[in-house]
Scaffold this motif. Structure first.
Motif, short mmCIF file in Angstrom:
data_model
loop_
_atom_site.label_atom_id
_atom_site.label_comp_id
_atom_site.label_asym_id
_atom_site.label_seq_id
_atom_site.Cartn_x
_atom_site.Cartn_y
_atom_site.Cartn_z
N GLN A 47 27.21 30.73 49.82
CA GLN A 47 26.18 29.70 49.10
C GLN A 47 24.80 30.71 49.03
OE1 GLN A 47 26.77 26.92 48.09
NE2 GLN A 47 28.98 26.77 48.81
N LEU A 48 24.84 31.79 49.56
CA LEU A 48 23.66 32.63 49.46
C LEU A 48 23.38 32.79 47.94
CD1 LEU A 48 24.03 35.00 52.38
CD2 LEU A 48 22.34 33.21 52.38
N PRO A 49 21.99 32.94 47.57
CA PRO A 49 21.77 32.98 45.93
C PRO A 49 22.19 34.42 45.56
CG PRO A 49 19.85 33.21 47.55
CD PRO A 49 20.76 32.77 48.26
N ASP A 50 22.22 35.46 46.37
CA ASP A 50 22.67 36.75 45.85
C ASP A 50 24.28 36.69 45.81
OD1 ASP A 50 22.93 36.99 48.55
OD2 ASP A 50 22.14 38.93 48.33
N THR A 51 24.96 35.83 46.19
CA THR A 51 26.40 35.93 46.15
C THR A 51 27.04 36.34 44.62
OG1 THR A 51 26.48 34.50 47.97
CG2 THR A 51 28.51 35.02 46.75
N LYS A 52 27.83 37.38 44.59
CA LYS A 52 28.36 37.73 43.26
C LYS A 52 29.93 37.36 43.46
CE LYS A 52 29.52 41.16 39.76
NZ LYS A 52 29.14 42.60 39.22
N ALA A 53 30.40 36.80 42.83
CA ALA A 53 31.92 36.04 42.85
C ALA A 53 32.66 37.19 41.61
CB ALA A 53 32.54 34.71 42.61
N ASP A 54 33.57 37.83 42.18
CA ASP A 54 34.69 38.62 41.29
C ASP A 54 36.11 38.58 41.55
OD1 ASP A 54 35.15 40.51 39.12
OD2 ASP A 54 34.23 42.04 40.49
N SER A 55 36.89 38.90 40.79
CA SER A 55 38.43 38.62 41.05
C SER A 55 39.19 39.87 39.92
CB SER A 55 38.90 37.58 40.16
OG SER A 55 38.79 37.59 38.88
N ILE A 56 40.19 40.03 40.37
CA ILE A 56 41.10 41.04 39.79
C ILE A 56 41.11 40.87 38.11
CG2 ILE A 56 43.19 39.47 39.56
CD1 ILE A 56 44.95 41.96 39.98
N ASN A 61 37.84 35.17 33.09
CA ASN A 61 39.15 35.18 32.68
C ASN A 61 40.40 34.52 33.20
OD1 ASN A 61 38.07 36.91 30.75
ND2 ASN A 61 38.38 38.62 31.98
N SER A 62 40.00 33.61 34.16
CA SER A 62 41.20 32.88 34.70
C SER A 62 41.86 31.86 33.51
CB SER A 62 40.54 32.08 36.00
OG SER A 62 41.59 31.28 36.35
N THR A 63 42.94 31.83 33.79
CA THR A 63 43.68 30.59 32.98
C THR A 63 42.81 29.16 32.92
OG1 THR A 63 45.81 31.68 33.30
CG2 THR A 63 45.74 29.29 32.28
N TRP A 64 42.40 28.85 34.06
CA TRP A 64 41.58 27.64 34.53
C TRP A 64 40.19 27.75 34.62
CZ3 TRP A 64 46.03 26.53 38.54
CH2 TRP A 64 47.24 26.50 38.01
N ALA A 99 47.12 39.37 43.59
CA ALA A 99 45.81 39.00 42.79
C ALA A 99 44.82 39.05 43.97
CB ALA A 99 45.95 37.63 42.15
N TRP A 100 43.60 39.35 43.50
CA TRP A 100 42.42 39.11 44.51
C TRP A 100 40.89 38.58 44.13
CZ3 TRP A 100 37.96 41.68 43.02
CH2 TRP A 100 37.93 42.67 42.07
N VAL A 101 40.39 37.95 44.95
CA VAL A 101 38.99 37.33 44.59
C VAL A 101 38.00 37.84 45.50
CG1 VAL A 101 39.84 35.23 43.62
CG2 VAL A 101 39.43 35.37 46.07
N SER A 102 36.84 38.07 45.34
CA SER A 102 35.78 38.83 46.35
C SER A 102 34.54 38.01 46.06
CB SER A 102 35.61 40.09 46.19
OG SER A 102 35.26 40.64 44.76
N TYR A 103 33.84 38.28 47.33
CA TYR A 103 32.55 37.97 47.31
C TYR A 103 31.44 39.18 47.54
CZ TYR A 103 33.60 32.87 47.49
OH TYR A 103 34.04 31.69 47.21
N THR A 104 30.60 39.56 47.06
CA THR A 104 29.83 40.63 47.39
C THR A 104 28.25 40.32 47.46
OG1 THR A 104 29.45 41.32 45.28
CG2 THR A 104 31.30 42.49 46.56
N TRP A 105 27.31 40.88 48.45
CA TRP A 105 26.04 40.60 48.47
C TRP A 105 25.24 41.98 48.42
CZ3 TRP A 105 29.70 39.11 51.92
CH2 TRP A 105 29.87 37.60 51.75
N ARG A 172 37.10 40.44 50.71
CA ARG A 172 37.81 40.36 49.53
C ARG A 172 39.06 39.86 50.14
NH1 ARG A 172 39.22 45.79 46.15
NH2 ARG A 172 40.04 46.54 47.97
N LEU A 173 39.72 38.77 49.44
CA LEU A 173 40.87 38.01 49.61
C LEU A 173 41.98 38.50 48.80
CD1 LEU A 173 41.27 34.34 50.73
CD2 LEU A 173 42.70 35.37 49.00
N THR A 174 43.12 39.03 49.09
CA THR A 174 44.40 39.41 48.29
C THR A 174 45.60 38.41 48.64
OG1 THR A 174 43.41 41.80 48.36
CG2 THR A 174 45.65 41.35 47.61
N MET A 175 46.05 38.02 47.46
CA MET A 175 47.13 37.07 47.72
C MET A 175 48.53 37.70 47.27
SD MET A 175 45.22 33.65 46.31
CE MET A 175 44.35 34.63 45.25
N THR A 176 49.35 37.65 47.96
CA THR A 176 50.73 37.79 47.40
C THR A 176 51.64 36.82 47.04
OG1 THR A 176 50.84 39.73 49.04
CG2 THR A 176 52.95 39.06 48.07
#
Length: 483
Positions: A47-56, A61-64, A99-105, A172-176
């Motif tokens: 929830q921090l204002p400098d959070t950057k969400a990213d993904s593979i 570009n997600s389907t949803w 597939a992975w998703v990530s947050y960076t600060w 980073r969270l990676t899903m199989t």
């Protein structure tokens, strides 16, 4: 679970922000933990204002929905409620497409845990078989998170994991995938925004020498004392050495004591922090000229070194004057007593030992726990028996490092009746459209041909009506002839 008996903690260790280590013992094993002292409330770091969400696939570009929706989505109530918003990647389990998703600060944060809410559709797609976390250190490297509580994948709820605090600029969270694709509805990351993790100074509590007394029988003979500062993780372990009678015995700043002349001296070690001390009494007895050594000299047998104790080479001693010799004839005096010491041997590690929470290795000789081998289990799900439409299956969690396995749990049957939901030929299970293919619709069959209705029944009815007409006409003609 085995209780842990912890060392006393000095108040000065936890009266300000920082990290310090506390030791203890559990079931005969030495254990230690790092304690992080922080101020302020734990928050959701995403929830921090400098959070950057990213993904593979990037953010958009997600389907949803874009990956940033993991922050803004409302609280989910079920894993199948994908219509409420989710990030999805279309992959295939047979190809193990993770597939992975990530947050960076922009600034480093202190991270201690994560809650991930995974999604699933009606065809059992998108729900992950497993997942894992990595953190981005301050040098820019992605590293695995260690000492975690386990990556259990939960349906219709948050998959929670906690771990030792890490200072990170990203996670980073990676899903199989377990079938096709991966989907995640909401992802929370917990910790503190202020990464003040300077090391708290741990004070010295005491110091101890390895010997209380030393006897020398020759000028120039030497031996090195060893000082052990407690606790062993004290911030400042520097010591100084001194002799109260350097004309009898001297000592250098490495603890090496040397005999000078007959007499008694006290060798003292003093810690720089706290001025803690311990002493060793050194006696120097140099034989008068003309002394005749014992014949025969007393032999001191070789003492093999072990993993817990130093050993020593064989040597000879004149019991009258205490002089050490290499040979039975007394021709080669030993002036450096350290030269006969054999260092401790290395521990021989056993196979993995385990309890419900941790695994470790022990020395096969002394049963002492191997330093650094104690860590939490890293569980993953193992399928014992696949569930079918009519029969339940089973699975269990097993540590991927040591093989420790939990009790099996039931996998519910996938449905009722004799229909195989995995068989696309079954008329009761028409093939569903691929949600990852927007060009395919429900009005298309598996080979792409448009289906407007089944005309086979109409043809049958037309044939029956025609036959009925012929029959009626024939009956009418027959009646006229009879009339």
């Amino acid at each position: 679970m085995t209780d842990v008996e912890w060392e006393d903690i000095a108040p000065e260790l936890y009266n300000k922000n920082g990290i310090f280590t506390v030791g203890g013992s559990a079931g005969g094993l030495d254990v230690e933990v790092q304690v992080l002292v922080v101020s302020g409330e734990q928050i959701q770091l995403e929830q921090l204002p400098d959070t950057k969400a990213d993904s593979i696939m990037g953010d958009g570009n997600s389907t949803w929905l874009p990956v940033s929706s993991l922050i803004t989505n409302p609280e989910p109530t079920t894993s199948s409620n994908l219509g409420g918003g989710a990030w999805q990647n279309w992959g295939h389990s047979s190809q193990n497409q993770q597939a992975w998703v990530s947050y960076t600060w922009e600034e480093p944060r202190i991270i201690i845990g994560s809650d991930a809410y995974f999604g699933i559709d009606g065809n059992q797609n998108f729900f992950p078989k497993s997942y894992e976390l990595e953190y981005l250190d301050e040098s820019g490297a992605w590293l695995p998170i260690e000492n975690h509580s386990g990556y259990e994948v939960v349906m219709d709820g948050y998959s929670n994991v906690t771990f030792n605090p890490v200072v990170a600029k990203g996670i980073r969270l990676t899903m199989t995938p377990s079938k096709d694709g991966s989907a995640i509805i909401k992802w929370k990351v917990y910790g503190w925004p202020d990464a003040d993790v300077s090391q708290v100074e741990i004070p010295v509590m005491g110091v101890e020498l390895n010997k209380d007394e030393i006897l020398f029988t020759e000028a120039g003979a030497s031996e090195t004392l060893t000082a052990t500062v407690t606790p062993d993780n004290a911030t400042n372990t520097n010591v100084t050495w001194s002799s109260d009678r350097p004309e009898v015995a001297t000592v250098d700043q490495n603890g090496k004591v040397m005999a000078v002349a007959s007499g008694t001296a006290a060798i003292t070690v003093t810690t720089e922090d706290g001025k803690k001390t311990d002493s060793c009494v050194v006696t120097v007895e140099i034989p008068e000229p003309g002394h005749v050594h014992d014949d025969p000299l007393k032999k001191v047998a070789e003492k093999p070194a072990t993993c817990t104790q130093e050993g020593s080479k064989a040597y000879y001693v004149c019991e009258s004057c205490g002089t050490w010799f290499e040979d039975a004839a007394g021709e080669k005096a030993i002036t450096d007593h350290d030269s006969v010491i054999l260092p401790k041997t290395e521990h021989t590690p056993s196979d993995w030992k385990a309890d419900a929470d941790n695994h470790w290795k022990e020395c096969t000789e002394c049963t002492e726990a191997i330093t650094g081998s104690l860590s939490a289990h890293s569980f993953e799900w193992i399928i014992d028996r696949e569930a079918t439409v009519t029969e339940a299956g089973s699975k269990h969690e097993e540590c991927s490092v040591c093989g420790y396995a939990k009790d099996s749990v039931k996998i519910p049957a996938t449905g009722t009746g004799s229909v195989d939901p995995e068989d696309p030929k079954d008329s009761q299970n028409p093939e569903q459209p691929d949600p990852g293919n927007p060009d395919q619709t429900a009005s298309e069959n598996s080979n792409g041909t448009a289906q407007t209705g089944d005309s086979s029944l109409i043809v049958v009815w037309m044939i029956l009506l025609t036959l009925a007409g012929f029959c009626i006409a024939g009956m009418c003609i027959h009646k006229k002839r009879l009339g």
